[in-house]
Design an enzyme around this catalytic site. Structure first.
Site, mmCIF file in Angstrom:
data_model
loop_
_atom_site.group_PDB
_atom_site.id
_atom_site.type_symbol
_atom_site.label_atom_id
_atom_site.label_comp_id
_atom_site.label_asym_id
_atom_site.label_seq_id
_atom_site.Cartn_x
_atom_site.Cartn_y
_atom_site.Cartn_z
ATOM 1 N N LYS A 1 -139.745 63.053 -80.465
ATOM 2 C CA LYS A 1 -139.903 64.388 -81.063
ATOM 3 C C LYS A 1 -141.383 64.803 -80.983
ATOM 4 O O LYS A 1 -142.055 64.457 -80.020
ATOM 5 C CB LYS A 1 -139.351 64.395 -82.497
ATOM 6 N N SER B 1 -130.524 57.972 -87.659
ATOM 7 C CA SER B 1 -131.012 56.867 -88.490
ATOM 8 C C SER B 1 -130.632 55.479 -87.961
ATOM 9 O O SER B 1 -130.347 54.568 -88.739
ATOM 10 C CB SER B 1 -130.557 57.040 -89.950
ATOM 11 N N HIS C 1 -130.320 69.072 -78.318
ATOM 12 C CA HIS C 1 -130.550 68.341 -79.570
ATOM 13 C C HIS C 1 -130.326 69.305 -80.739
ATOM 14 O O HIS C 1 -130.651 70.489 -80.644
ATOM 15 C CB HIS C 1 -131.973 67.778 -79.597
ATOM 16 N N GLU D 1 -124.560 62.818 -82.439
ATOM 17 C CA GLU D 1 -125.532 62.746 -83.527
ATOM 18 C C GLU D 1 -125.091 63.628 -84.702
ATOM 19 O O GLU D 1 -125.314 64.843 -84.687
ATOM 20 C CB GLU D 1 -126.902 63.245 -83.049
ATOM 21 N N ASN E 1 -136.388 58.930 -78.908
ATOM 22 C CA ASN E 1 -136.732 60.355 -78.935
ATOM 23 C C ASN E 1 -137.913 60.508 -79.890
ATOM 24 O O ASN E 1 -137.739 60.465 -81.103
ATOM 25 C CB ASN E 1 -135.512 61.156 -79.421
ATOM 26 N N GLU F 1 -131.881 69.795 -83.371
ATOM 27 C CA GLU F 1 -133.091 70.491 -83.836
ATOM 28 C C GLU F 1 -133.362 71.707 -82.965
ATOM 29 O O GLU F 1 -133.848 72.731 -83.434
ATOM 30 C CB GLU F 1 -134.283 69.517 -83.844
ATOM 31 N N GLY G 1 -132.728 61.589 -89.278
ATOM 32 C CA GLY G 1 -133.972 61.570 -90.042
ATOM 33 C C GLY G 1 -133.780 61.420 -91.541
ATOM 34 O O GLY G 1 -134.709 61.633 -92.312
HETATM 35 P P1 PGA Z 1 -133.512 59.603 -86.279
HETATM 36 O O1 PGA Z 1 -133.401 60.733 -85.161
HETATM 37 O O2 PGA Z 1 -133.278 58.278 -85.601
HETATM 38 O O3 PGA Z 1 -134.923 59.725 -86.812
HETATM 39 O O4 PGA Z 1 -132.477 59.887 -87.307
HETATM 40 C C1 PGA Z 1 -132.427 60.679 -84.141
HETATM 41 C C2 PGA Z 1 -132.492 61.897 -83.262
HETATM 42 O O5 PGA Z 1 -132.688 63.009 -83.779
HETATM 43 O O6 PGA Z 1 -132.351 61.801 -82.021
#
Ligand code: PGA
Length: 258
Positions: free
Chosen positions: A13, A219, A101, A173, A11, A103, A179
């Site tokens: 982003k 992560s 997601h 998640e 992903n 976010e 992140g």
């Molecule tokens: P990350 O993001 O691997 O940077 O923690 C995962 C995601 O939000 O899909």
């Protein structure tokens, strides 16, 4: 060991211009071998502006990479300034769409109802939704993780015909792990994914629950992916930061292989 094929979905982003995206996909193609694609389904979800370039790169280099989008609207067309429809994505050969997601839920006000509409629209356009669920740190500390993810799963799958539910992928998640560099422990991720699978089993039956791929996200990186993937419930990763660099993402895809 289940017979669910592992999936690693990157992903990206809001990263990588279309020019950068072409380079990353080409480098990823050099780093991965056909045996990697045999073991693992590899998916890249670039920004909308890079979808077309990534799709032509995948086709031109004959790479077995699945193209994914990070979001879409639920209508086929209409007066929705700034939005992109599932139909438009399907025409670009997009196979997967991330829906719900955290976010998008947290920053763009996506409710469970909106997520459910998007999920149906993605299925209706013949693509595979990757439905994201997960708890905040506060919810984890208050012991409500199970309740939260079950509620999100129920809202997404409610009244969905079983044959449609069988075409979905779920990504667990935990929001506090996204992140931050702090992944959930393999045991904790395995436990919550087990909760999700048991909940799906109760609602939709054994065959569907046993076949449903449930990814872990938050992560995931080369250093922790093998331990996560050693867990029986974890079928793959939704990978943010570590998917931006082709070498790093290739090492994630090749988890446990060397
Ligand atoms: P990350 O993001 O691997 O940077 O923690 C995962 C995601 O939000 O899909």
């Amino acid at each position: 060991m289940s017979d669910r094929k592992p999936m690693m979905a990157g992903n990206w982003k809001m990263h990588h211009t279309h020019l950068e995206a072409i380079q990353v996909v080409q480098k990823l193609g050099f780093r991965l071998e056909s045996k990697d694609f045999d073991r693992v389904d590899v998916v890249i979800c670039p920004a909308f502006t890079a979808l077309r370039s990534v799709q032509t790169t995948i086709d031109g280099d004959r790479l077995a990479i699945g193209l994914g989008a990070q979001d879409c609207h639920w209508e086929k067309q209409g007066a929705f300034t700034g939005e992109v429809s599932p139909l438009m994505l399907a025409k670009l050969n997009v196979k997967y769409v991330i829906v719900g997601h955290s976010e998008r839920r947290e920053m763009f006000g996506e409710t469970d109802e909106i997520v459910a509409k998007k999920l149906r629209a993605v299925l209706g356009a013949g693509m595979t939704p990757i439905i994201c669920v997960g708890e905040t740190l506060d919810e984890r500390e208050h012991g409500t993780t199970e309740e939260k993810v079950k509620g999100q799963i129920e809202a997404a799958f409610q009244r969905l015909p079983a044959e449609e539910a069988a075409r979905c992928i779920v990504a667990y998640e935990p929001i506090w792990a996204i992140g931050t560099g702090h992944n959930a422990t393999p045991d904790d991720a395995n436990e919550t994914i087990g909760v999700i699978r048991r909940h799906v089993r109760v609602g939709l039956g054994d065959a569907l629950a046993d076949g449903l791929r449930i990814l872990y996200g938050g992560s995931v990186k080369p250093g922790n992916v093998a331990a996560l993937m050693a867990m029986p419930e974890i079928d793959g990763g939704l990978v943010g930061g570590a998917s931006l660099d082709p070498d790093e993402f290739a090492r994630v895809v090749q988890f446990g292989a060397r």
